[in-house]
Write an enzyme that holds these catalytic residues in place. Structure first.
Site, PDB file in Angstrom:
ATOM      1  N   GLU A   1      20.285 -23.173 -23.368  1.00 16.54           N
ATOM      2  CA  GLU A   1      19.209 -23.409 -24.367  1.00 16.54           C
ATOM      3  C   GLU A   1      18.742 -21.957 -24.387  1.00 16.54           C
ATOM      4  OE1 GLU A   1      16.323 -26.452 -23.132  1.00 16.54           O
ATOM      5  OE2 GLU A   1      16.777 -26.014 -20.794  1.00 16.54           O
TER       6      GLU A   1
ATOM      7  N   ASP B   1      17.623 -19.996 -21.338  1.00 16.20           N
ATOM      8  CA  ASP B   1      18.598 -19.600 -20.730  1.00 16.20           C
ATOM      9  C   ASP B   1      19.138 -18.220 -21.428  1.00 16.20           C
ATOM     10  OD1 ASP B   1      18.599 -21.934 -18.983  1.00 16.20           O
ATOM     11  OD2 ASP B   1      19.711 -22.781 -20.398  1.00 16.20           O
TER      12      ASP B   1
ATOM     13  N   HIS C   1      29.366 -14.552 -30.874  1.00 12.42           N
ATOM     14  CA  HIS C   1      30.086 -13.557 -30.407  1.00 12.42           C
ATOM     15  C   HIS C   1      29.433 -12.885 -29.310  1.00 12.42           C
ATOM     16  CE1 HIS C   1      33.176 -10.040 -30.705  1.00 12.42           C
ATOM     17  NE2 HIS C   1      32.003  -9.246 -29.879  1.00 12.42           N
ATOM     18  N   GLU C   2      28.173 -12.423 -29.532  1.00 15.11           N
ATOM     19  CA  GLU C   2      27.386 -11.721 -28.519  1.00 15.11           C
ATOM     20  C   GLU C   2      26.979 -12.695 -27.413  1.00 15.11           C
ATOM     21  OE1 GLU C   2      27.279  -8.792 -28.938  1.00 15.11           O
ATOM     22  OE2 GLU C   2      27.867  -8.566 -31.082  1.00 15.11           O
TER      23      GLU C   2
ATOM     24  N   HIS D   1      29.669 -12.803 -25.142  1.00 14.67           N
ATOM     25  CA  HIS D   1      29.756 -11.633 -24.058  1.00 14.67           C
ATOM     26  C   HIS D   1      28.968 -11.917 -22.628  1.00 14.67           C
ATOM     27  CE1 HIS D   1      32.176  -8.897 -26.024  1.00 14.67           C
ATOM     28  NE2 HIS D   1      31.103  -8.548 -27.260  1.00 14.67           N
TER      29      HIS D   1
ATOM     30  N   HIS E   1      36.355  -8.697 -25.663  1.00 13.19           N
ATOM     31  CA  HIS E   1      36.988  -8.630 -26.961  1.00 13.19           C
ATOM     32  C   HIS E   1      38.628  -9.105 -26.733  1.00 13.19           C
ATOM     33  CE1 HIS E   1      33.871  -5.734 -28.443  1.00 13.19           C
ATOM     34  NE2 HIS E   1      33.555  -7.054 -28.747  1.00 13.19           N
TER      35      HIS E   1
ATOM     36  N   CYS F   1      21.349 -21.437 -14.282  1.00 15.20           N
ATOM     37  CA  CYS F   1      20.412 -21.950 -15.274  1.00 15.20           C
ATOM     38  C   CYS F   1      21.056 -22.787 -16.279  1.00 15.20           C
ATOM     39  CB  CYS F   1      19.657 -20.806 -16.165  1.00 15.20           C
ATOM     40  SG  CYS F   1      20.726 -19.710 -17.288  1.00 15.20           S
TER      41      CYS F   1
ATOM     42  N   ASN G   1      21.896 -27.449 -15.625  1.00 13.23           N
ATOM     43  CA  ASN G   1      20.915 -28.517 -16.114  1.00 13.23           C
ATOM     44  C   ASN G   1      21.213 -28.956 -17.563  1.00 13.23           C
ATOM     45  OD1 ASN G   1      19.570 -25.982 -16.612  1.00 13.23           O
ATOM     46  ND2 ASN G   1      17.772 -27.198 -17.206  1.00 13.23           N
TER      47      ASN G   1
END
Length: 407
Positions: free
Chosen positions: A196, A280, A329-330, A333, A339, A384, A387
Protein backbone atom coordinates in the site's frame (compact mmCIF):
# COMPACT_ATOMS: atom_id res chain seq x y z
CA UNK A 1 -20.22 24.71 -47.61
CA UNK A 2 -20.60 21.27 -49.21
CA UNK A 3 -16.84 21.03 -49.75
CA UNK A 4 -16.12 21.86 -46.10
CA UNK A 5 -18.64 19.26 -44.95
CA UNK A 6 -17.08 16.56 -47.13
CA UNK A 7 -13.61 17.30 -45.75
CA UNK A 8 -14.90 17.09 -42.18
CA UNK A 9 -16.56 13.75 -42.84
CA UNK A 10 -13.41 12.36 -44.39
CA UNK A 11 -11.30 13.40 -41.41
CA UNK A 12 -13.73 11.77 -39.01
CA UNK A 13 -13.70 8.52 -40.94
CA UNK A 14 -10.00 8.17 -41.64
CA UNK A 15 -6.87 8.90 -39.60
CA UNK A 16 -4.30 11.26 -41.02
CA UNK A 17 -0.61 11.82 -40.48
CA UNK A 18 1.09 14.89 -39.07
CA UNK A 19 4.77 15.76 -39.26
CA UNK A 20 5.26 17.68 -36.01
CA UNK A 21 3.15 18.83 -33.08
CA UNK A 22 3.55 19.99 -29.48
CA UNK A 23 1.54 17.74 -27.15
CA UNK A 24 1.36 17.28 -23.39
CA UNK A 25 3.91 14.48 -23.77
CA UNK A 26 6.34 16.81 -25.55
CA UNK A 27 7.35 17.68 -29.10
CA UNK A 28 6.36 14.83 -31.41
CA UNK A 29 8.00 14.52 -34.81
CA UNK A 30 5.56 12.08 -36.39
CA UNK A 31 2.03 11.34 -35.25
CA UNK A 32 -1.31 10.03 -36.44
CA UNK A 33 -4.71 11.58 -35.75
CA UNK A 34 -7.26 8.91 -34.92
CA UNK A 35 -10.85 8.74 -33.74
CA UNK A 36 -11.24 5.84 -31.29
CA UNK A 37 -14.71 4.29 -31.55
CA UNK A 38 -16.17 2.64 -28.49
CA UNK A 39 -17.66 -0.73 -29.38
CA UNK A 40 -18.49 -2.09 -25.92
CA UNK A 41 -21.87 -3.84 -26.14
CA UNK A 42 -24.56 -2.56 -23.75
CA UNK A 43 -27.60 -4.78 -23.01
CA UNK A 44 -30.85 -3.43 -24.40
CA UNK A 45 -32.54 -1.12 -21.91
CA UNK A 46 -29.48 -0.95 -19.65
CA UNK A 47 -28.13 2.39 -18.50
CA UNK A 48 -24.59 2.83 -19.75
CA UNK A 49 -22.28 3.90 -16.90
CA UNK A 50 -19.68 6.57 -17.47
CA UNK A 51 -16.84 4.08 -17.02
CA UNK A 52 -17.59 0.40 -17.57
CA UNK A 53 -15.61 -2.37 -15.92
CA UNK A 54 -14.60 -3.49 -19.43
CA UNK A 55 -14.46 -1.47 -22.65
CA UNK A 56 -13.34 -1.96 -26.23
CA UNK A 57 -12.21 0.68 -28.69
CA UNK A 58 -11.55 0.43 -32.40
CA UNK A 59 -8.91 2.73 -33.86
CA UNK A 60 -6.33 2.76 -36.61
CA UNK A 61 -2.59 2.59 -35.97
CA UNK A 62 -0.29 3.02 -38.96
CA UNK A 63 -3.41 2.88 -41.08
CA UNK A 64 -4.35 -0.58 -39.82
CA UNK A 65 -7.42 -1.25 -37.65
CA UNK A 66 -6.78 -2.48 -34.11
CA UNK A 67 -9.08 -3.29 -31.21
CA UNK A 68 -8.02 -2.09 -27.77
CA UNK A 69 -9.47 -4.19 -24.92
CA UNK A 70 -9.54 -2.41 -21.54
CA UNK A 71 -10.40 -3.60 -18.04
CA UNK A 72 -10.81 -1.31 -15.08
CA UNK A 73 -7.94 -1.61 -12.59
CA UNK A 74 -10.19 -2.54 -9.67
CA UNK A 75 -7.43 -2.85 -7.09
CA UNK A 76 -5.84 0.51 -7.82
CA UNK A 77 -7.04 2.21 -4.62
CA UNK A 78 -7.01 0.94 -1.04
CA UNK A 79 -10.21 0.93 1.03
CA UNK A 80 -9.30 3.98 3.08
CA UNK A 81 -7.77 5.93 0.19
CA UNK A 82 -7.36 9.57 1.21
CA UNK A 83 -6.31 12.86 -0.34
CA UNK A 84 -4.60 15.54 1.74
CA UNK A 85 -3.69 19.12 0.96
CA UNK A 86 -2.99 22.23 3.02
CA UNK A 87 -4.82 25.54 3.29
CA UNK A 88 -2.93 28.85 2.88
CA UNK A 89 -2.71 29.14 6.67
CA UNK A 90 -1.21 25.64 6.93
CA UNK A 91 -4.24 23.62 8.06
CA UNK A 92 -4.24 19.99 6.97
CA UNK A 93 -7.33 19.10 4.91
CA UNK A 94 -8.00 15.40 4.34
CA UNK A 95 -10.85 13.96 2.25
CA UNK A 96 -11.95 10.40 1.51
CA UNK A 97 -13.39 10.59 -2.01
CA UNK A 98 -15.30 7.64 -3.49
CA UNK A 99 -12.98 6.15 -6.09
CA UNK A 100 -14.60 2.82 -6.95
CA UNK A 101 -15.98 4.31 -10.17
CA UNK A 102 -12.57 5.48 -11.38
CA UNK A 103 -11.32 5.74 -14.96
CA UNK A 104 -7.96 3.88 -15.00
CA UNK A 105 -7.54 0.75 -17.08
CA UNK A 106 -5.15 -2.01 -18.07
CA UNK A 107 -5.52 -3.77 -21.36
CA UNK A 108 -4.21 -5.35 -24.51
CA UNK A 109 -4.47 -5.21 -28.28
CA UNK A 110 -6.59 -7.92 -29.85
CA UNK A 111 -4.59 -10.65 -31.65
CA UNK A 112 -1.27 -9.48 -30.17
CA UNK A 113 -0.28 -11.81 -27.32
CA UNK A 114 2.65 -9.62 -26.23
CA UNK A 115 0.70 -6.37 -26.16
CA UNK A 116 0.05 -4.35 -23.00
CA UNK A 117 -1.82 -1.13 -22.30
CA UNK A 118 -2.12 1.33 -19.42
CA UNK A 119 -4.81 3.89 -20.16
CA UNK A 120 -6.65 6.71 -18.41
CA UNK A 121 -10.15 7.18 -19.81
CA UNK A 122 -10.95 10.18 -17.59
CA UNK A 123 -10.97 12.76 -20.40
CA UNK A 124 -10.55 10.84 -23.61
CA UNK A 125 -7.93 8.08 -23.86
CA UNK A 126 -4.49 8.88 -22.51
CA UNK A 127 -1.62 6.52 -21.81
CA UNK A 128 0.50 3.97 -23.61
CA UNK A 129 0.22 0.60 -25.30
CA UNK A 130 2.64 -1.85 -26.84
CA UNK A 131 1.79 -3.09 -30.32
CA UNK A 132 3.95 -5.54 -32.28
CA UNK A 133 6.86 -4.91 -29.94
CA UNK A 134 6.77 -1.10 -30.21
CA UNK A 135 5.61 1.37 -27.58
CA UNK A 136 2.94 3.89 -28.61
CA UNK A 137 1.45 6.83 -26.74
CA UNK A 138 -2.09 8.12 -27.13
CA UNK A 139 -3.59 11.37 -25.89
CA UNK A 140 -6.56 13.59 -26.79
CA UNK A 141 -6.01 16.53 -29.11
CA UNK A 142 -7.28 19.92 -28.01
CA UNK A 143 -9.41 20.45 -31.09
CA UNK A 144 -13.02 21.48 -31.57
CA UNK A 145 -13.62 17.83 -32.43
CA UNK A 146 -13.37 16.26 -28.98
CA UNK A 147 -13.01 12.73 -30.39
CA UNK A 148 -9.66 13.42 -32.07
CA UNK A 149 -6.61 11.75 -30.51
CA UNK A 150 -2.92 11.67 -31.40
CA UNK A 151 -1.16 8.30 -31.58
CA UNK A 152 2.61 8.24 -31.90
CA UNK A 153 5.59 6.03 -31.24
CA UNK A 154 7.56 6.71 -28.09
CA UNK A 155 10.72 6.98 -30.19
CA UNK A 156 9.19 9.93 -32.08
CA UNK A 157 9.01 12.13 -28.98
CA UNK A 158 11.89 14.61 -28.94
CA UNK A 159 14.12 14.00 -25.94
CA UNK A 160 13.85 16.86 -23.44
CA UNK A 161 17.45 16.41 -22.34
CA UNK A 162 20.12 14.30 -24.02
CA UNK A 163 22.07 13.89 -20.77
CA UNK A 164 21.81 10.39 -19.23
CA UNK A 165 19.41 9.99 -16.33
CA UNK A 166 20.35 7.62 -13.53
CA UNK A 167 19.27 6.28 -10.18
CA UNK A 168 21.46 7.55 -7.35
CA UNK A 169 21.77 4.16 -5.61
CA UNK A 170 25.37 2.94 -5.78
CA UNK A 171 26.56 -0.66 -5.88
CA UNK A 172 28.26 -0.53 -2.50
CA UNK A 173 26.53 -3.41 -0.76
CA UNK A 174 28.18 -6.64 0.36
CA UNK A 175 28.59 -9.49 -2.08
CA UNK A 176 25.19 -10.90 -2.85
CA UNK A 177 24.32 -14.55 -3.20
CA UNK A 178 20.69 -15.43 -3.86
CA UNK A 179 19.16 -18.35 -2.02
CA UNK A 180 17.67 -19.73 -5.22
CA UNK A 181 17.94 -19.46 -8.97
CA UNK A 182 15.02 -18.17 -11.01
CA UNK A 183 14.14 -21.68 -12.15
CA UNK A 184 13.80 -22.76 -8.51
CA UNK A 185 11.43 -19.94 -7.58
CA UNK A 186 8.16 -21.58 -8.57
CA UNK A 187 5.97 -18.78 -7.31
CA UNK A 188 2.23 -18.41 -7.78
CA UNK A 189 -0.51 -16.17 -6.44
CA UNK A 190 -0.45 -18.02 -3.10
CA UNK A 191 2.79 -16.10 -2.49
CA UNK A 192 1.27 -12.74 -3.45
CA UNK A 193 2.47 -9.72 -1.48
CA UNK A 194 0.64 -6.40 -1.15
CA UNK A 195 2.19 -2.93 -1.01
CA UNK A 196 0.00 0.00 0.00
CA UNK A 197 1.65 3.16 -1.31
CA UNK A 198 1.36 6.81 -0.35
CA UNK A 199 2.66 9.33 -2.88
CA UNK A 200 3.62 12.73 -1.48
CA UNK A 201 3.84 15.67 -3.89
CA UNK A 202 6.06 18.57 -2.87
CA UNK A 203 5.31 22.29 -3.13
CA UNK A 204 7.49 22.68 -6.21
CA UNK A 205 5.23 20.20 -8.03
CA UNK A 206 2.18 22.15 -6.88
CA UNK A 207 3.70 25.30 -8.37
CA UNK A 208 4.83 23.48 -11.54
CA UNK A 209 1.24 22.38 -12.22
CA UNK A 210 -0.11 25.90 -11.49
CA UNK A 211 -1.89 24.81 -8.33
CA UNK A 212 -4.11 22.37 -10.25
CA UNK A 213 -4.54 19.64 -7.63
CA UNK A 214 -6.88 17.60 -9.83
CA UNK A 215 -4.28 17.46 -12.59
CA UNK A 216 -1.60 16.45 -10.09
CA UNK A 217 -3.76 13.65 -8.69
CA UNK A 218 -4.56 12.37 -12.18
CA UNK A 219 -0.82 12.36 -12.96
CA UNK A 220 -0.14 10.30 -9.82
CA UNK A 221 -3.07 7.94 -10.42
CA UNK A 222 -1.88 7.16 -13.93
CA UNK A 223 1.65 6.56 -12.62
CA UNK A 224 0.42 4.04 -10.06
CA UNK A 225 -1.78 2.43 -12.72
CA UNK A 226 1.40 1.77 -14.73
CA UNK A 227 3.37 0.64 -11.67
CA UNK A 228 0.66 -1.84 -10.73
CA UNK A 229 0.88 -3.48 -14.14
CA UNK A 230 4.69 -3.74 -13.96
CA UNK A 231 4.63 -5.36 -10.52
CA UNK A 232 1.86 -7.81 -11.41
CA UNK A 233 4.39 -10.12 -13.02
CA UNK A 234 6.42 -10.09 -9.80
CA UNK A 235 3.44 -11.28 -7.70
CA UNK A 236 3.50 -7.90 -5.96
CA UNK A 237 0.15 -6.08 -5.85
CA UNK A 238 0.36 -2.27 -5.61
CA UNK A 239 -2.53 -0.16 -4.34
CA UNK A 240 -2.66 3.57 -3.66
CA UNK A 241 -3.46 4.37 -0.03
CA UNK A 242 -3.18 8.13 -0.36
CA UNK A 243 -1.97 11.22 -2.18
CA UNK A 244 -0.67 14.15 -0.15
CA UNK A 245 0.01 17.49 -1.83
CA UNK A 246 2.12 20.07 -0.02
CA UNK A 247 0.06 22.92 -1.42
CA UNK A 248 1.10 25.51 1.16
CA UNK A 249 4.81 24.79 1.62
CA UNK A 250 7.26 21.91 1.83
CA UNK A 251 7.11 20.02 5.12
CA UNK A 252 10.74 18.88 4.81
CA UNK A 253 13.92 20.41 3.46
CA UNK A 254 13.80 19.47 -0.24
CA UNK A 255 17.27 19.94 -1.70
CA UNK A 256 19.04 19.09 -4.99
CA UNK A 257 21.14 16.71 -2.87
CA UNK A 258 19.00 13.59 -3.28
CA UNK A 259 20.42 11.80 -0.23
CA UNK A 260 19.65 14.76 2.02
CA UNK A 261 16.09 14.90 0.70
CA UNK A 262 15.63 11.14 1.11
CA UNK A 263 16.85 11.19 4.72
CA UNK A 264 14.62 14.16 5.53
CA UNK A 265 11.60 12.53 3.89
CA UNK A 266 12.13 9.25 5.75
CA UNK A 267 12.33 11.03 9.09
CA UNK A 268 9.12 12.96 8.31
CA UNK A 269 7.33 9.78 7.30
CA UNK A 270 8.27 8.09 10.58
CA UNK A 271 7.23 10.96 12.86
CA UNK A 272 4.20 12.23 10.91
CA UNK A 273 2.76 10.34 7.93
CA UNK A 274 2.71 6.87 9.52
CA UNK A 275 0.59 8.18 12.38
CA UNK A 276 -2.08 9.45 9.97
CA UNK A 277 -2.28 7.00 7.07
CA UNK A 278 -1.91 3.23 7.18
CA UNK A 279 0.55 2.30 4.43
CA UNK A 280 3.66 0.24 3.68
CA UNK A 281 5.75 2.52 1.48
CA UNK A 282 5.98 6.23 0.70
CA UNK A 283 7.48 7.94 -2.34
CA UNK A 284 8.14 11.68 -2.66
CA UNK A 285 7.49 13.17 -6.10
CA UNK A 286 9.40 16.42 -6.51
CA UNK A 287 10.00 19.05 -9.18
CA UNK A 288 13.49 19.66 -7.76
CA UNK A 289 16.29 18.92 -10.21
CA UNK A 290 18.57 16.59 -8.26
CA UNK A 291 22.32 17.10 -8.50
CA UNK A 292 24.00 15.60 -11.55
CA UNK A 293 22.11 13.06 -13.65
CA UNK A 294 20.25 11.58 -10.65
CA UNK A 295 16.45 11.36 -10.98
CA UNK A 296 15.69 9.09 -8.03
CA UNK A 297 17.05 7.52 -4.86
CA UNK A 298 15.87 4.93 -2.35
CA UNK A 299 17.12 2.69 0.44
CA UNK A 300 17.78 -0.95 -0.50
CA UNK A 301 15.98 -3.84 1.19
CA UNK A 302 13.99 -1.68 3.61
CA UNK A 303 10.33 -2.39 2.86
CA UNK A 304 8.20 -1.99 6.03
CA UNK A 305 10.86 0.00 7.92
CA UNK A 306 9.21 3.11 9.45
CA UNK A 307 11.88 5.49 8.14
CA UNK A 308 13.60 3.63 5.33
CA UNK A 309 10.64 2.25 3.33
CA UNK A 310 10.83 5.37 1.22
CA UNK A 311 12.13 6.80 -2.03
CA UNK A 312 12.41 10.17 -3.77
CA UNK A 313 11.62 10.68 -7.45
CA UNK A 314 12.19 13.67 -9.70
CA UNK A 315 9.30 14.53 -12.02
CA UNK A 316 11.77 14.44 -14.88
CA UNK A 317 9.59 13.91 -17.95
CA UNK A 318 6.36 15.01 -19.57
CA UNK A 319 5.77 11.34 -20.40
CA UNK A 320 3.89 9.83 -17.48
CA UNK A 321 5.09 6.26 -17.81
CA UNK A 322 8.76 7.31 -17.68
CA UNK A 323 8.22 8.91 -14.26
CA UNK A 324 6.12 5.88 -13.26
CA UNK A 325 8.96 3.53 -14.20
CA UNK A 326 11.36 5.65 -12.12
CA UNK A 327 9.08 5.32 -9.08
CA UNK A 328 8.70 1.57 -9.72
CA UNK A 329 12.52 1.40 -9.87
CA UNK A 330 12.96 3.16 -6.51
CA UNK A 331 10.32 1.00 -4.85
CA UNK A 332 12.16 -1.97 -6.34
CA UNK A 333 15.19 -0.98 -4.28
CA UNK A 334 13.00 -0.94 -1.17
CA UNK A 335 12.01 -4.51 -2.11
CA UNK A 336 15.63 -5.64 -2.24
CA UNK A 337 16.32 -5.26 -5.96
CA UNK A 338 19.74 -4.09 -7.14
CA UNK A 339 20.70 -2.49 -10.43
CA UNK A 340 20.76 -4.84 -13.38
CA UNK A 341 24.07 -5.91 -14.87
CA UNK A 342 24.90 -7.25 -18.30
CA UNK A 343 23.87 -10.77 -17.34
CA UNK A 344 20.29 -9.70 -16.53
CA UNK A 345 17.50 -9.97 -19.08
CA UNK A 346 13.83 -9.09 -19.47
CA UNK A 347 12.97 -10.51 -22.86
CA UNK A 348 15.10 -8.28 -25.04
CA UNK A 349 13.76 -5.01 -23.66
CA UNK A 350 15.32 -2.36 -21.46
CA UNK A 351 14.66 -3.44 -17.87
CA UNK A 352 13.14 -1.37 -15.07
CA UNK A 353 16.11 -1.82 -12.72
CA UNK A 354 18.67 -0.63 -15.25
CA UNK A 355 20.81 2.06 -13.55
CA UNK A 356 20.35 4.34 -16.58
CA UNK A 357 17.04 5.32 -18.18
CA UNK A 358 17.51 4.34 -21.81
CA UNK A 359 15.81 5.56 -24.97
CA UNK A 360 14.17 2.13 -25.19
CA UNK A 361 11.29 2.56 -22.74
CA UNK A 362 11.62 0.09 -19.83
CA UNK A 363 8.60 -2.19 -19.41
CA UNK A 364 9.54 -5.20 -17.29
CA UNK A 365 11.62 -6.33 -14.35
CA UNK A 366 14.54 -8.62 -15.19
CA UNK A 367 15.19 -12.19 -14.10
CA UNK A 368 17.76 -10.77 -11.66
CA UNK A 369 15.17 -8.43 -10.11
CA UNK A 370 12.75 -11.33 -9.73
CA UNK A 371 15.32 -13.39 -7.81
CA UNK A 372 16.56 -10.49 -5.66
CA UNK A 373 13.05 -9.33 -4.73
CA UNK A 374 11.87 -12.75 -3.63
CA UNK A 375 15.16 -13.56 -1.97
CA UNK A 376 14.66 -10.45 0.16
CA UNK A 377 11.04 -11.38 0.91
CA UNK A 378 11.89 -14.99 1.83
CA UNK A 379 14.87 -14.05 4.00
CA UNK A 380 13.58 -10.90 5.71
CA UNK A 381 9.84 -11.70 5.63
CA UNK A 382 8.65 -8.06 5.79
CA UNK A 383 5.37 -8.32 7.69
CA UNK A 384 3.57 -5.23 6.44
CA UNK A 385 3.11 -6.59 2.91
CA UNK A 386 1.52 -9.89 3.98
CA UNK A 387 -1.99 -8.52 4.51
CA UNK A 388 -4.26 -8.17 1.51
CA UNK A 389 -5.85 -4.70 1.60
CA UNK A 390 -9.59 -4.37 1.18
CA UNK A 391 -10.48 -2.86 -2.18
CA UNK A 392 -12.75 0.07 -2.85
CA UNK A 393 -14.87 -1.96 -5.26
CA UNK A 394 -15.79 -4.56 -2.63
CA UNK A 395 -16.46 -2.41 0.44
CA UNK A 396 -18.36 0.76 1.20
CA UNK A 397 -16.39 3.99 1.19
CA UNK A 398 -16.83 7.23 3.13
CA UNK A 399 -19.25 9.72 1.64
CA UNK A 400 -17.76 12.15 -0.86
CA UNK A 401 -16.60 15.29 0.84
CA UNK A 402 -15.82 13.80 4.25
CA UNK A 403 -13.21 16.23 5.43
CA UNK A 404 -10.84 16.53 8.33
CA UNK A 405 -9.28 19.86 9.24
CA UNK A 406 -6.22 19.78 11.44
CA UNK A 407 -4.40 22.70 13.00
Amino acid sequence: MIQVLLVTLCLAAFPYQGSSIILESGNVNDYEVVYPRKVTPVPKGAVQPKYEDAMQYELKVNGEPVVLHLERNKGLFSKDYSETHYSPDGRKITTYPPVEDHCYYHGRIQNDADSIASISACNGLKGHFKLQGEMYLIEPLELSDSEAHAVFKYENVEKEDEAPKICGVTQNWESYEPIKKASQLNLNYQYQRYVELVTVVDHGMYTKYNGDSDKIRQWVHQMVNTMKESYRYMYIDISLAGVEIWSNKDLIDVQPAARHTLDSFGEWRERDLLHRISHDNAQLLTSTDFDGPTIGLAYVGTMCDPKLSTGVVEDHSKINFLVAVTMAHEMGHNLGMRHDTGSCSCGGYSCIMSPVISDDSPKYFSNCSYIQCWDFIMKENPQCILNKPLRTDTVSTPVSGDELLEA
